[in-house]
Write an enzyme that holds these catalytic residues in place. Sequence first.
Site, PDB file in Angstrom:
ATOM      1  N   THR A 128      -6.834   6.920   2.647  1.00  0.00           N
ATOM      2  CA  THR A 128      -6.882   7.458   1.274  1.00  0.00           C
ATOM      3  C   THR A 128      -8.235   7.109   0.656  1.00  0.00           C
ATOM      4  OG1 THR A 128      -4.559   6.767   1.179  1.00  0.00           O
ATOM      5  CG2 THR A 128      -5.499   7.695  -0.826  1.00  0.00           C
ATOM      6  N   GLU A 182     -11.004  -1.152  -2.445  1.00  0.00           N
ATOM      7  CA  GLU A 182     -10.273  -2.312  -1.922  1.00  0.00           C
ATOM      8  C   GLU A 182      -9.230  -1.773  -0.954  1.00  0.00           C
ATOM      9  OE1 GLU A 182     -10.869  -5.449  -2.370  1.00  0.00           O
ATOM     10  OE2 GLU A 182     -12.425  -5.218  -3.888  1.00  0.00           O
ATOM     11  N   ASP A 218      10.605  -3.241  -9.506  1.00  0.00           N
ATOM     12  CA  ASP A 218       9.818  -2.128  -8.947  1.00  0.00           C
ATOM     13  C   ASP A 218       9.448  -2.342  -7.484  1.00  0.00           C
ATOM     14  OD1 ASP A 218       9.821  -0.655 -11.248  1.00  0.00           O
ATOM     15  OD2 ASP A 218       7.652  -0.624 -11.534  1.00  0.00           O
ATOM     16  N   LYS A 224     -17.041  -3.794   6.621  1.00  0.00           N
ATOM     17  CA  LYS A 224     -16.729  -2.636   7.465  1.00  0.00           C
ATOM     18  C   LYS A 224     -15.869  -1.623   6.698  1.00  0.00           C
ATOM     19  CE  LYS A 224     -16.606  -5.423  11.719  1.00  0.00           C
ATOM     20  NZ  LYS A 224     -15.762  -5.704  12.854  1.00  0.00           N
ATOM     21  N   CYS A 233      -2.682  -7.193   1.529  1.00  0.00           N
ATOM     22  CA  CYS A 233      -3.797  -6.581   2.273  1.00  0.00           C
ATOM     23  C   CYS A 233      -4.565  -7.582   3.124  1.00  0.00           C
ATOM     24  CB  CYS A 233      -4.740  -5.894   1.304  1.00  0.00           C
ATOM     25  SG  CYS A 233      -5.277  -6.976  -0.028  1.00  0.00           S
ATOM     26  N   GLU A 273     -14.050  -7.194  -6.163  1.00  0.00           N
ATOM     27  CA  GLU A 273     -13.321  -7.461  -7.407  1.00  0.00           C
ATOM     28  C   GLU A 273     -13.435  -8.959  -7.671  1.00  0.00           C
ATOM     29  OE1 GLU A 273      -9.385  -5.547  -6.859  1.00  0.00           O
ATOM     30  OE2 GLU A 273     -10.179  -4.008  -8.197  1.00  0.00           O
ATOM     31  N   PRO A 288      -1.143   4.151 -11.692  1.00  0.00           N
ATOM     32  CA  PRO A 288      -0.439   3.259 -10.760  1.00  0.00           C
ATOM     33  C   PRO A 288       0.151   4.056  -9.606  1.00  0.00           C
ATOM     34  CG  PRO A 288       0.761   3.483 -12.870  1.00  0.00           C
ATOM     35  CD  PRO A 288      -0.369   4.456 -12.898  1.00  0.00           C
ATOM     36  N   GLU A 303      -4.924   2.462   1.043  1.00  0.00           N
ATOM     37  CA  GLU A 303      -5.166   2.535   2.485  1.00  0.00           C
ATOM     38  C   GLU A 303      -6.572   3.045   2.791  1.00  0.00           C
ATOM     39  OE1 GLU A 303      -2.182   5.047   4.124  1.00  0.00           O
ATOM     40  OE2 GLU A 303      -0.567   3.704   3.484  1.00  0.00           O
ATOM     41  N   ALA A 355      -2.381   0.407  -5.761  1.00  0.00           N
ATOM     42  CA  ALA A 355      -1.339   0.353  -4.717  1.00  0.00           C
ATOM     43  C   ALA A 355      -0.069  -0.253  -5.326  1.00  0.00           C
ATOM     44  CB  ALA A 355      -1.832  -0.493  -3.548  1.00  0.00           C
ATOM     45  N   TRP A 356       0.991  -0.353  -4.512  1.00  0.00           N
ATOM     46  CA  TRP A 356       2.304  -0.740  -5.044  1.00  0.00           C
ATOM     47  C   TRP A 356       2.670  -2.192  -4.810  1.00  0.00           C
ATOM     48  CZ3 TRP A 356       4.124  -2.259  -0.496  1.00  0.00           C
ATOM     49  CH2 TRP A 356       3.825  -1.504   0.651  1.00  0.00           C
ATOM     50  N   ASN A 357       1.821  -2.972  -4.137  1.00  0.00           N
ATOM     51  CA  ASN A 357       2.276  -4.325  -3.780  1.00  0.00           C
ATOM     52  C   ASN A 357       2.131  -5.335  -4.919  1.00  0.00           C
ATOM     53  OD1 ASN A 357      -0.496  -4.186  -3.481  1.00  0.00           O
ATOM     54  ND2 ASN A 357      -0.549  -5.582  -1.739  1.00  0.00           N
TER      55      ASN A 357
HETATM   56  P1  NDP Z   1      -2.181   4.512  -0.605  1.00  0.00           P
HETATM   57  O1  NDP Z   1      -3.572   4.691  -0.103  1.00  0.00           O
HETATM   58  O2  NDP Z   1      -1.122   5.335  -0.014  1.00  0.00           O
HETATM   59  O3  NDP Z   1      -2.109   4.783  -2.179  1.00  0.00           O
HETATM   60  C1  NDP Z   1      -2.906   4.078  -3.100  1.00  0.00           C
HETATM   61  C2  NDP Z   1      -3.005   4.869  -4.385  1.00  0.00           C
HETATM   62  O4  NDP Z   1      -3.742   6.061  -4.176  1.00  0.00           O
HETATM   63  C3  NDP Z   1      -1.650   5.302  -4.938  1.00  0.00           C
HETATM   64  O5  NDP Z   1      -1.694   5.227  -6.339  1.00  0.00           O
HETATM   65  C4  NDP Z   1      -1.583   6.741  -4.460  1.00  0.00           C
HETATM   66  O6  NDP Z   1      -0.698   7.519  -5.220  1.00  0.00           O
HETATM   67  C5  NDP Z   1      -3.013   7.176  -4.642  1.00  0.00           C
HETATM   68  N1  NDP Z   1      -3.440   8.334  -3.875  1.00  0.00           N
HETATM   69  C6  NDP Z   1      -2.843   8.921  -2.814  1.00  0.00           C
HETATM   70  N2  NDP Z   1      -3.602   9.973  -2.368  1.00  0.00           N
HETATM   71  C7  NDP Z   1      -4.698  10.038  -3.172  1.00  0.00           C
HETATM   72  C8  NDP Z   1      -5.846  10.897  -3.232  1.00  0.00           C
HETATM   73  N3  NDP Z   1      -6.040  11.885  -2.357  1.00  0.00           N
HETATM   74  N4  NDP Z   1      -6.766  10.684  -4.197  1.00  0.00           N
HETATM   75  C9  NDP Z   1      -6.621   9.657  -5.072  1.00  0.00           C
HETATM   76  N5  NDP Z   1      -5.545   8.824  -5.076  1.00  0.00           N
HETATM   77  C10 NDP Z   1      -4.597   9.007  -4.127  1.00  0.00           C
HETATM   78  O7  NDP Z   1      -1.888   2.952  -0.457  1.00  0.00           O
HETATM   79  P2  NDP Z   1      -0.488   2.221  -0.704  1.00  0.00           P
HETATM   80  O8  NDP Z   1      -0.070   2.439  -2.111  1.00  0.00           O
HETATM   81  O9  NDP Z   1       0.423   2.593   0.406  1.00  0.00           O
HETATM   82  O10 NDP Z   1      -0.895   0.677  -0.574  1.00  0.00           O
HETATM   83  C11 NDP Z   1      -0.953   0.010   0.631  1.00  0.00           C
HETATM   84  C12 NDP Z   1      -2.394  -0.083   1.111  1.00  0.00           C
HETATM   85  O11 NDP Z   1      -3.195  -0.694   0.110  1.00  0.00           O
HETATM   86  C13 NDP Z   1      -2.554  -0.949   2.341  1.00  0.00           C
HETATM   87  O12 NDP Z   1      -3.426  -0.322   3.234  1.00  0.00           O
HETATM   88  C14 NDP Z   1      -3.188  -2.210   1.808  1.00  0.00           C
HETATM   89  O13 NDP Z   1      -3.932  -2.917   2.751  1.00  0.00           O
HETATM   90  C15 NDP Z   1      -4.033  -1.675   0.680  1.00  0.00           C
HETATM   91  N6  NDP Z   1      -4.308  -2.739  -0.299  1.00  0.00           N
HETATM   92  C16 NDP Z   1      -5.573  -3.267  -0.372  1.00  0.00           C
HETATM   93  C17 NDP Z   1      -5.861  -4.311  -1.242  1.00  0.00           C
HETATM   94  C18 NDP Z   1      -7.247  -4.882  -1.339  1.00  0.00           C
HETATM   95  O14 NDP Z   1      -7.541  -5.524  -2.341  1.00  0.00           O
HETATM   96  N7  NDP Z   1      -8.104  -4.709  -0.361  1.00  0.00           N
HETATM   97  C19 NDP Z   1      -4.817  -4.898  -2.085  1.00  0.00           C
HETATM   98  C20 NDP Z   1      -3.533  -4.233  -1.973  1.00  0.00           C
HETATM   99  C21 NDP Z   1      -3.302  -3.204  -1.089  1.00  0.00           C
HETATM  100  P3  NDP Z   1       0.897   7.578  -4.846  1.00  0.00           P
HETATM  101  O15 NDP Z   1       1.191   6.413  -3.988  1.00  0.00           O
HETATM  102  O16 NDP Z   1       1.559   7.516  -6.168  1.00  0.00           O
HETATM  103  O17 NDP Z   1       1.098   8.847  -4.122  1.00  0.00           O
END
Ligand code: NDP
Length: 499
Positions: free
Chosen positions: A242, A260, A104, A466, A294, A473, A187, A239, A161-163
Amino acid sequence: MCIHSSSNMEPSVTTPVYQNFINGHFLANKSGKTFDVTNPATGEVIYAVEIADEFIQNAAIASAKQGFAQWSAMSPIERSRILLKAVAILRERNDELALVEVLDTGKPMQEANCVDIETGADVIEFFAGLAPAQVGQQQMVGSDFYYTRKEPLGICAGIGAWNYPLQIACWKSGPALAAGNAFIFKPSEETPLGAIKLAEIFVEAGVPAGVFNVVQGAGDVGQWLTQHTDIDKVSFTGEVGTGKKVVASAAGSLKDVTMELGGKSPLIVFDDANIEQAVSAAMLGNFYTQGEVCTNCTRIYVHKNVYQQFIDELKTRTEQNIIAGDPQDLNTNFGALISKKHQDLVMSYVNKGIAEGATLLTGGTTLSPASAPNGYFVAPTVFIDCNDDMSIVKEEIFGPVMSVLVFDDEDDVIKRANGTHLGLAAGVFTSDIKRAHRVIHQLQAGICWINAYGNSPAEMPVGGYKQSGIGRENGIETLYTYTQTKSVYVGMTDIESPF
Ligand code: NDP
């Protein structure tokens, strides 16, 4: 190894189609709409997933309500015993589950088979152990007294997120379920299978149907979860932008939130540091999981006295030791980025770095390794001659792009390290123990490392300062964020009343 599940595979198509997981089993949607999932290392579609339509969404809420009634009525020690069975199954199936994550995400198997499942299982085990240890207070107030109960919130939602898909599902559901809540997890659309596998394992371990549900889809499905008035808490990983939408949407029903979010974390290398170790930390904190972490230390501040030594060693080791290729090959230590879109985004930052005057020390191109020629690879990339105003130094890239900056003065580097709206993580390398703590105490970041980088054991709370997040978590404190305190006042004497 085959990843399909015969329990919901449609016989008429060759690509497996996964349904939503509701009330302990797979449930077909009414719309018939699906989305495809691609293996980032090959560019090929590997399976499809049904989108959670209105029928599925309503079923998920009904399922979680009845799951909550049953699960919250069980004693914490019973819940603990069941969760520990799930932990054992996760560990037994480590390699099979690791393969799901490799296919994946595009990350190397050598990482997934020792980190992703292991760290997910650790967190469920940690919270399962704490579940029976939750206690309230009791205090006399005159002849009367009060006591408190730690009660679950109800239905909690997780958005991932997907990582680290399976690990994120474990980190969110572990404390939630240990505290007696039901859960609905969405997911990322890029990586939907890990959470389904976890749902199956929970059921197999004896978690009652309806306690852990998986809904699939894009941001609109996530938004539905954040708005729903029957959902009491949202734990989100993603992100910053988001995250702001999620908080705004959750405010409509005053839900509790855990956020997070992203980071742009500094690592400060002083001139008394062990440079070999500091280079190891910088490489781990930029190239592990091909940079899609992240907490990555994407801003490396190196003292001018050791700068040349640091970048010489960094260049040599980056060029000699990184093996990009088929992620399933156990020799591969550097995988493919999650998608073509993300590869393009990372490359756009590389181009911005060059345009804004940084110098490429190494990397800066896409890669097409012989064993995975169609994968979305970007070479491990290091920029030098950077300054704090460059886009590559200010913005989260979430790919294998490191910026190295030079410093001279301790107070000045602390100011520069703190000069960002993000505050997820930070690190210091020095052999002066007083300086290590003095500097770390001034850094505005929630997760800090001294002479280490990236370790995140279940026992340690993690989360951002910030705009990198709200709440934590892991660690004991997280369990309480999935509970609410009920205070019970007990009158032992007659009521005094003016009426
Ligand atoms: P996104 O913010 O794009 O997406 C995260 C999740 O939110 C996905 O499941 C996405 O769905 C969903 N989503 C998108 N729009 C909305 C909305 N309006 N309302 C509710 N849910 C929504 O992040 P990424 O998946 O691109 O992950 C990368 C980011 O995650 C990086 O910024 C990284 O730093 C952060 N991250 C933080 C961590 C931490 O512990 N602090 C750990 C891992 C990552 P879909 O993608 O299916 O559209």
